[in-house]
Design an enzyme around this catalytic site. Structure first.
Site, PDB file in Angstrom:
ATOM      1  N   HIS A 476       0.839  -1.209   0.000  1.00 19.38           N
ATOM      2  CA  HIS A 476       0.000   0.000   0.000  1.00 19.38           C
ATOM      3  C   HIS A 476       0.876   1.262   0.000  1.00 19.38           C
ATOM      4  O   HIS A 476       0.717   2.142  -0.835  1.00 19.38           O
ATOM      5  CB  HIS A 476      -0.911  -0.026   1.235  1.00 19.38           C
ATOM      6  CG  HIS A 476      -1.793   1.182   1.379  1.00 19.38           C
ATOM      7  ND1 HIS A 476      -3.138   1.161   1.104  1.00 19.38           N
ATOM      8  CD2 HIS A 476      -1.516   2.454   1.780  1.00 19.38           C
ATOM      9  CE1 HIS A 476      -3.648   2.356   1.309  1.00 19.38           C
ATOM     10  NE2 HIS A 476      -2.689   3.164   1.735  1.00 19.38           N
ATOM     11  N   GLU A 477       1.807   1.309   0.938  1.00 19.18           N
ATOM     12  CA  GLU A 477       2.650   2.503   1.042  1.00 19.18           C
ATOM     13  C   GLU A 477       3.537   2.667  -0.188  1.00 19.18           C
ATOM     14  O   GLU A 477       3.807   3.786  -0.623  1.00 19.18           O
ATOM     15  CB  GLU A 477       3.473   2.483   2.331  1.00 19.18           C
ATOM     16  CG  GLU A 477       2.650   2.467   3.621  1.00 19.18           C
ATOM     17  CD  GLU A 477       1.553   3.527   3.676  1.00 19.18           C
ATOM     18  OE1 GLU A 477       1.695   4.589   3.044  1.00 19.18           O
ATOM     19  OE2 GLU A 477       0.526   3.280   4.349  1.00 19.18           O
ATOM     20  N   HIS A 480       1.654   4.591  -2.802  1.00 21.96           N
ATOM     21  CA  HIS A 480       1.781   6.045  -2.637  1.00 21.96           C
ATOM     22  C   HIS A 480       3.165   6.494  -3.108  1.00 21.96           C
ATOM     23  O   HIS A 480       3.316   7.511  -3.776  1.00 21.96           O
ATOM     24  CB  HIS A 480       1.628   6.429  -1.163  1.00 21.96           C
ATOM     25  CG  HIS A 480       0.218   6.348  -0.651  1.00 21.96           C
ATOM     26  ND1 HIS A 480      -0.831   6.974  -1.264  1.00 21.96           N
ATOM     27  CD2 HIS A 480      -0.307   5.714   0.435  1.00 21.96           C
ATOM     28  CE1 HIS A 480      -1.956   6.735  -0.577  1.00 21.96           C
ATOM     29  NE2 HIS A 480      -1.655   5.967   0.451  1.00 21.96           N
ATOM     30  N   HIS A 483       3.537   6.714  -6.846  1.00 20.26           N
ATOM     31  CA  HIS A 483       2.801   7.878  -7.352  1.00 20.26           C
ATOM     32  C   HIS A 483       3.676   9.132  -7.202  1.00 20.26           C
ATOM     33  O   HIS A 483       3.727   9.985  -8.080  1.00 20.26           O
ATOM     34  CB  HIS A 483       1.510   8.022  -6.538  1.00 20.26           C
ATOM     35  CG  HIS A 483       0.412   8.756  -7.229  1.00 20.26           C
ATOM     36  ND1 HIS A 483      -0.755   9.092  -6.593  1.00 20.26           N
ATOM     37  CD2 HIS A 483       0.272   9.222  -8.488  1.00 20.26           C
ATOM     38  CE1 HIS A 483      -1.546   9.726  -7.445  1.00 20.26           C
ATOM     39  NE2 HIS A 483      -0.944   9.816  -8.590  1.00 20.26           N
TER      40      HIS A 483
HETATM   41 ZN    ZN Z   1      -2.947   5.260   1.957  1.00 21.56          ZN
END
Ligand code: ZN
Length: 688
Positions: A476-477, A480, A483
């Site tokens: 998940h991290e 980010h 991105h």
């Molecule tokens: Zn998040």
């Protein structure tokens, strides 16, 4: 020859000199950086600087970015290697930094300069990214009250202040109400509760020279009791205390009733000052969702579709409770307990067993491999000063197409701080160290990110073992992080995550989680710590089945919260009878209506103190986007592999590289060839 400044925080050209930064450096650095930033603001708003994009950026962005870079290093250290000295210096200086940004955001001279820039016919020739950065800046000025004049402006500032105070008060009431409650349980009452939870409760009682077990309303104490305690009266007692916290059912000095009413009133007044019909409309302005009505329709559609599945979930729980647990009437305080037992019976697997397969080196190798394959980059170890010996530093590079012999191009760098330790804030997060930016002096600044996790450090001589949850969080991290790091946008305000709509920002992160549920990927992420065997298929199947356990009920619960939040903020006057509105939403959405004394809203900090007002729907909204984006890879997998190069390239270019340079909807459509729809989410969660 460049002599580095004595104060490491003032050395803002390269990477932060993390190993040298001391608490005593902070105030001096903030003094100087704020002085420079203030001087830049004065210069930028004077006639000496023309209303031109580059001229303004060269003065203002350079100074504020420098302040942000240094202050970012301080906040980061405060979060990961906290000491009393560091915390004191941080707490002392934070209000000064916040004050500067608030003042900058509402500066009417600067706002006038931006408007002049937009009115200039030459602005028609700005690049699309610059144009978007400019539009965002103007929008934010207006929302910060910069366009208001006279009494309205004064009142707007008062409203901000009052809301901040009330938000703080709301949190304090919740915290005080949570702290004020304790129940001393006997060993018999705690039958069924895991030994580690019992032990912690015993220790807590002992520390106050009391007998028995002290149970509190803090989640790590409260929730396991609700999940595991066989004593029904104990569950009812704790539930009752938990859901009536900070309400009129408790002491008046921590009752949030009037705080909530005032907050809603002030927010509606703010909306009126800004020229909107209600506060929910204001909240929508910088978001991807277009209107409160669109959000409500989305939520109601989701509730409708999840309902059949939720009804099945509840019927199963009722049937199981009556048949196996001797509970013919299922009460709200039985649900976590019954669900846990049902889940154990159906999908029993131990987290401990799963952990043996996820060794850190194998997981990281797998994760990096996915990124390298799918996004056509390579990840290599790199060097930088760090704040703790466990921290690692990497660089992401790309070979330029057709230039096999040339040195690879640097794309980004990142720190990975993996393990839990004292003085480190719990949880996991990605933070930016600096963003991609074609600087006014001509240098191209490449992005740098922090990736922080909190999994258990390795035991002597063995690799660290991750739970499946840890693995999902890590992915998940990194979503980010990618991105932020793979962006190819050169404008500071809209490169990477900057400028991405708030309700779309979880797309790339939740997208990455999907890899952790993909069999073809998991096999290569796992190797048993002793035998080296990959995760067995049967174990994987049980994990997958457990993933969607009661997803119908959970969806309805989230919709209930989101709809209450949206309606409270979209219907001025709702504050007059909050309870009536809550009851109405429950009649519409909830399957197992909570008892009359349930006052969950009185401790719903997300919307009253946490910045999620008229924004709680964002969780579900972004899930639709990420599930639909992932389904493009599923479609590719149907005729090939899930790590499909063509789909990966399109996703990288249209979503990751584009960052905030255009609307999230435009990026999504460019990737998917159509607007997002809810089907993939329903399918992934077993609701279709
Ligand atoms: Zn998040």
């Amino acid at each position: 020859m460049h002599t580095p400044p004595v104060n490491p925080l003032l050395d803002t050209r390269g990477l932060p000199r993390f190993s040298e930064i001391r608490p005593e450096h902070i105030t001096g650095a903030v003094d100087e950086l704020l002085r420079d930033a203030n001087a830049a603001l004065e210069l930028a708003t004077s006639e000496a600087v023309p209303a031109e994009y580059e001229a303004l950026s060269a003065v203002l962005d350079v100074a504020t970015e420098r302040l942000g870079f240094a202050w970012g290093a301080v906040s980061h250290l405060n979060a990961v290697v906290n000491t009393p000295e560091l915390r004191a210096a941080y707490t002392e200086n934070m209000p000064r930094v916040v004050e500067f940004h608030t003042r900058l955001g509402a500066d009417e001279r600067l706002y006038a300069k931006y408007r002049a820039m937009l009115a200039d016919p030459r602005s028609a020739h700005l690049s699309a990214a610059r144009r978007r950065a400019l539009d965002n800046a103007l929008r934010d000025f207006v929302l910060s009250g910069a366009a208001l004049e006279g009494a309205a402006k004064v009142r707007f500032a008062k409203l901000q202040e009052a809301q901040a105070e009330l938000g703080q008060k709301f949190s304090e009431h919740v915290l005080d109400a949570t702290d004020a409650y304790a129940y001393h349980a006997s060993a018999a009452e705690l039958t069924g509760v895991p030994e580690d939870v019992q032990q912690a409760a015993r220790k807590l009682a002992e520390s106050e020279s009391r007998e028995g077990h002290k149970i509190t309303l803090h989640f790590p104490s409260y929730f396991p009791v609700m999940q595991y305690a066989e004593d029904r009266a104990l569950r009812e007692r704790l539930y009752t205390a938990y859901v009536s916290r900070a309400s009129e059912l408790g002491p008046p000095e921590r009752d949030n009733t009037s705080v909530m009413r005032s907050l809603l009133e002030l927010r509606q007044e703010e909306a009126r000052l800004l020229g909107y019909g209600n506060y929910a409309e204001v909240s929508m302005v910088p978001k991807m969702a277009e209107s409160p009505r669109q959000v409500s329709e989305f939520l109601r559609d989701l509730a409708r579709r999840a309902r059949p599945s939720a009804e099945r979930d509840l019927a199963e729980a009722r049937e199981f409770a009556a048949r196996e647990l001797g509970l013919p009437e299922l009460a709200v305080w039985d649900l976590p307990f019954v669900s846990e037992k049902l889940k154990e019976q159906r999908y029993a697997y131990s987290e401990q067993e799963v952990k043996q397969y996820f060794t850190e080196p194998k997981v990281l190798e797998g994760l990096f491999g996915i990124i390298e394959t799918l996004f056509e980059v390579s990840i290599r170890p790199d060097d930088a000063p760090v704040w703790h010996p466990d921290v690692r530093f990497f660089r992401i590079e790309r070979k330029l197409p057709g230039q096999a012999d040339a040195a690879p191009e640097l794309v980004a760098q990142f720190y990975l701080d993996p393990y839990a330790r004292p003085g480190k804030r719990p949880g996991a997060w990605m933070d930016d160290v600096r963003s991609r930016w074609a600087r006014p002096d001509g240098r191209l600044q490449t992005p740098v990110a922090h990736l922080v996790c909190n999994y258990t450090a390795p035991a002597e001589g063995r690799p660290a073992l991750l739970t499946h949850d840890d693995v999902t969080t890590l992915f998940h991290e990194f979503g980010h992080g990618l991105h932020h790091m793979l962006t190819q946008v050169d404008e500071l305000g809209v490169s990477g995550i900057s400028g991405v709509e708030w309700d779309a920002v979880e797309l790339p992160s939740q997208f990455m989680e999907n890899f952790c549920w993909e069999w073809d990927v998991l096999r290569h992420l796992t190797a048993h710590v002793d035998t080296g065997e990959p995760l067995p298929r049967a174990l994987y199947d049980r994990m997958l089945a457990a993933k969607n356990f009661q997803s119908g009920l959970q969806t309805l619960r989230q919709v209930e919260f989101a709809l209450v939040d949206m309606r409270l903020h979209a219907e001025p006057g709702s504050e007059a009878d909050i309870a009536a509105l809550v009851a109405e939403v429950r009649r519409e959405v909830a399957l197992l209506p909570p008892p009359k004394f349930n006052r969950f809203l009185h401790s719903f900090s997300h919307i009253f103190a946490g910045g999620y007002s008229a924004g709680y729907y964002s969780y579900k909204w972004a899930e639709v986007l990420s599930a639909d984006a992932w389904s493009a890879f599923e479609e590719a997998a149907a005729s090939g592999a899930v790590l499909d190069l063509e789909t990966g390239r399109r996703y990288r270019r249209q979503v990751l590289e584009a960052g905030g340079s255009r609307s999230a909807m435009d990026s999504f459509k460019a990737f998917r060839g159509r607007e997002p729809n809810i089907d993939a989410l329903l399918r992934h969660q077993g609701l279709a």
